[in-house]
Motif scaffolding. Structure first.
Motif, PDB file in Angstrom:
ATOM      1  N   THR A 126     -31.644  45.613   8.885  1.00  0.00           N
ATOM      2  CA  THR A 126     -32.024  44.490   8.105  1.00  0.00           C
ATOM      3  C   THR A 126     -32.268  43.103   8.976  1.00  0.00           C
ATOM      4  O   THR A 126     -31.809  42.999   9.965  1.00  0.00           O
ATOM      5  CB  THR A 126     -30.913  43.850   6.982  1.00  0.00           C
ATOM      6  OG1 THR A 126     -29.731  43.468   7.657  1.00  0.00           O
ATOM      7  CG2 THR A 126     -30.608  45.146   6.118  1.00  0.00           C
ATOM      8  N   ILE A 127     -33.121  42.419   8.391  1.00  0.00           N
ATOM      9  CA  ILE A 127     -33.301  41.138   8.834  1.00  0.00           C
ATOM     10  C   ILE A 127     -32.784  40.008   8.003  1.00  0.00           C
ATOM     11  O   ILE A 127     -33.045  40.083   6.921  1.00  0.00           O
ATOM     12  CB  ILE A 127     -34.998  40.857   9.227  1.00  0.00           C
ATOM     13  CG1 ILE A 127     -35.273  41.645  10.155  1.00  0.00           C
ATOM     14  CG2 ILE A 127     -34.810  39.389   9.709  1.00  0.00           C
ATOM     15  CD1 ILE A 127     -36.658  41.641  10.308  1.00  0.00           C
ATOM     16  N   ILE A 145     -41.714  35.291   7.569  1.00  0.00           N
ATOM     17  CA  ILE A 145     -41.936  36.320   6.972  1.00  0.00           C
ATOM     18  C   ILE A 145     -43.154  36.912   7.059  1.00  0.00           C
ATOM     19  O   ILE A 145     -43.283  38.135   7.166  1.00  0.00           O
ATOM     20  CB  ILE A 145     -41.392  36.189   5.392  1.00  0.00           C
ATOM     21  CG1 ILE A 145     -39.803  35.521   5.272  1.00  0.00           C
ATOM     22  CG2 ILE A 145     -41.406  37.271   4.652  1.00  0.00           C
ATOM     23  CD1 ILE A 145     -38.550  36.517   6.035  1.00  0.00           C
ATOM     24  N   LEU A 154     -35.165  42.455   3.842  1.00  0.00           N
ATOM     25  CA  LEU A 154     -34.828  41.029   3.982  1.00  0.00           C
ATOM     26  C   LEU A 154     -33.771  40.384   3.248  1.00  0.00           C
ATOM     27  O   LEU A 154     -33.439  40.661   2.236  1.00  0.00           O
ATOM     28  CB  LEU A 154     -36.218  40.142   4.087  1.00  0.00           C
ATOM     29  CG  LEU A 154     -37.329  40.509   4.653  1.00  0.00           C
ATOM     30  CD1 LEU A 154     -38.431  39.685   4.354  1.00  0.00           C
ATOM     31  CD2 LEU A 154     -37.120  40.714   6.394  1.00  0.00           C
ATOM     32  N   TRP A 156     -31.449  37.193   2.190  1.00  0.00           N
ATOM     33  CA  TRP A 156     -31.401  35.518   2.239  1.00  0.00           C
ATOM     34  C   TRP A 156     -30.078  35.083   1.980  1.00  0.00           C
ATOM     35  O   TRP A 156     -29.454  35.502   1.100  1.00  0.00           O
ATOM     36  CB  TRP A 156     -32.278  35.329   1.146  1.00  0.00           C
ATOM     37  CG  TRP A 156     -32.572  33.757   0.603  1.00  0.00           C
ATOM     38  CD1 TRP A 156     -31.925  33.136  -0.321  1.00  0.00           C
ATOM     39  CD2 TRP A 156     -32.937  32.625   1.496  1.00  0.00           C
ATOM     40  NE1 TRP A 156     -32.078  31.685  -0.342  1.00  0.00           N
ATOM     41  CE2 TRP A 156     -33.067  31.436   0.726  1.00  0.00           C
ATOM     42  CE3 TRP A 156     -33.777  32.994   2.720  1.00  0.00           C
ATOM     43  CZ2 TRP A 156     -33.663  30.283   1.323  1.00  0.00           C
ATOM     44  CZ3 TRP A 156     -34.254  31.649   3.146  1.00  0.00           C
ATOM     45  CH2 TRP A 156     -34.154  30.488   2.602  1.00  0.00           C
ATOM     46  N   PHE A 174     -37.451  38.105  -0.570  1.00  0.00           N
ATOM     47  CA  PHE A 174     -36.214  38.657   0.055  1.00  0.00           C
ATOM     48  C   PHE A 174     -35.605  39.865  -0.918  1.00  0.00           C
ATOM     49  O   PHE A 174     -35.767  39.683  -2.311  1.00  0.00           O
ATOM     50  CB  PHE A 174     -35.084  37.713   0.111  1.00  0.00           C
ATOM     51  CG  PHE A 174     -35.489  36.910   1.079  1.00  0.00           C
ATOM     52  CD1 PHE A 174     -34.934  36.927   2.489  1.00  0.00           C
ATOM     53  CD2 PHE A 174     -36.195  35.699   1.125  1.00  0.00           C
ATOM     54  CE1 PHE A 174     -35.418  36.279   3.626  1.00  0.00           C
ATOM     55  CE2 PHE A 174     -36.537  34.827   2.107  1.00  0.00           C
ATOM     56  CZ  PHE A 174     -36.139  35.026   3.655  1.00  0.00           C
TER      57      PHE A 174
END
Length: 358
Positions: A126-127, A145, A154, A156, A174
């Motif tokens: 994940t990021i 993004i 993604l 948050w 996200f």
């Protein structure tokens, strides 16, 4: 809330990169009357005015690396920590690094995206975008993004103190909201983080996040705040978000800072497994340990439903010495002796350390 110009509705699922790029431009224009967080300052950041977060027009970051210190299904995660925050929690584990929007180095969305894509190729799942609080830097976040692969998962990571305006900009961007619910009442929120009307704002954001993405809620069980904070938070989640995953922590070494209204919580690296994560415990009934997933459980009194996330391994008792950085920090805080109590790191290692005294 009334905006100078309504935010145009865009379907993010159709093309997240394009939508994020468009919203990045919109978000930057909105800095002329900044209302991204719920403090609703209305300052013109484009003209150099500063609100409570003291952020300007350009974002900076103080950390960008692959980490394994978060929820088990999210790691390893390439985590980008942006400088600056709209809250001032007395127990903040990063303090000056995350509060100061001018800390760290300048943030380039394209360069950071290149690092993130490299991390994905190297095995990151994940990021994650975090802070401080990333909401105050939405123009930079959305531009970041816009450079990422559509398939990237993604995260948050937020204090859930954003405004309705911020939610519109984030809608569909996200995959997971990893949100804090820190206080169970407004009095504690005001005293420990200087935040008015906290409970209503956070509850509103959590309900929205649950309707628009996957939601994981975190709560730190602070000493002396069981009835005033932990219980109201747990009861509200049980009633309003019963199926949402939760991460309930008993935290780390408590070091009281002379200038703080409450205890500042500090962490130690786990020298057994090497994880650079906060020592933490998973709550389960009668000393049982839950595996990962939304399983039912109870609070320590067996009255409130919980869904602990962390997969705990067999616990090993061993002595863990604080790292050199931790020792330096403790000395700077005026701690006379090292903390000693039992803690559990994310990987399930049990650490024995002594109470910190100032």
């Amino acid at each position: 809330m009334i905006y100078a110009e309504p935010i145009r509705k865009i379907c993010a699922s159709a093309n997240r990169r394009a939508v994020a790029g468009e919203r990045a431009r919109m978000a930057r224009e909105l800095l002329a009357d900044c209302r991204l967080c719920a403090h609703d300052c209305g300052v013109n950041r484009l003209a150099g005015e500063m609100g409570l977060c003291h952020a300007g027009t350009e974002a900076r970051f103080f950390s960008a690396q692959t980490e394994v210190s978060d929820e088990i299904e999210l790691i390893p995660s390439f985590a980008v920590a942006l400088s600056g925050c709209d809250l001032r929690c007395d127990f903040c584990i990063t303090g000056a690094s995350s509060w100061n929007p001018r800390a760290g180095v300048g943030f380039s969305a394209g360069e950071m995206a290149a690092q993130a894509k490299a991390a994905l190729r190297d095995g990151a799942k994940t990021i994650m975008v975090l802070g401080g609080e990333p909401t105050i830097h939405l123009p930079a976040v959305l531009e970041f993004i816009s450079h990422l692969p559509e398939t990237a998962k993604l995260i948050w990571k937020t204090n859930a103190h954003g405004s309705a305006q911020a939610r519109e900009l984030l809608d569909g961007i996200f995959d997971v909201w990893l949100a804090d619910f820190k206080f169970g009442n407004d009095a504690c929120a005001q005293r420990l983080s200087k935040t008015p009307d906290y409970v209503r704002i956070v509850q509103e954001n959590l309900m929205w996040a649950n309707a628009h993405s996957e939601l994981i809620v975190r709560h730190l069980l602070m000493p002396g705040h069981g009835e005033c904070c932990w219980r109201p938070v747990a009861e509200w989640l049980a009633e309003n978000l019963p199926d949402v995953k939760g991460n309930y922590r008993t935290g780390s070494a408590a070091v009281r800072r002379p200038h703080a209204a409450g205890a500042g919580l500090r962490t130690f690296d786990c020298h057994w497994c090497g994880a650079k994560s906060h020592p933490r415990k998973s709550i389960a009934p009668s000393g049982e340990r839950h595996s990962n997933g939304p399983q039912g459980g109870n609070d320590p009194d067996g009255q409130l439903p919980l869904r602990p996330l962390l997969q705990m391994r067999d616990h090993l008792r061993h002595r863990v010495e604080p790292s050199a950085a931790s020792r330096t920090h403790l000395a700077a805080e005026g701690v006379k002796r090292e903390p000693v109590f039992e803690l559990i790191c994310l990987n399930g290692c049990r650490m024995a350390q002594s109470d910190a005294e100032t």
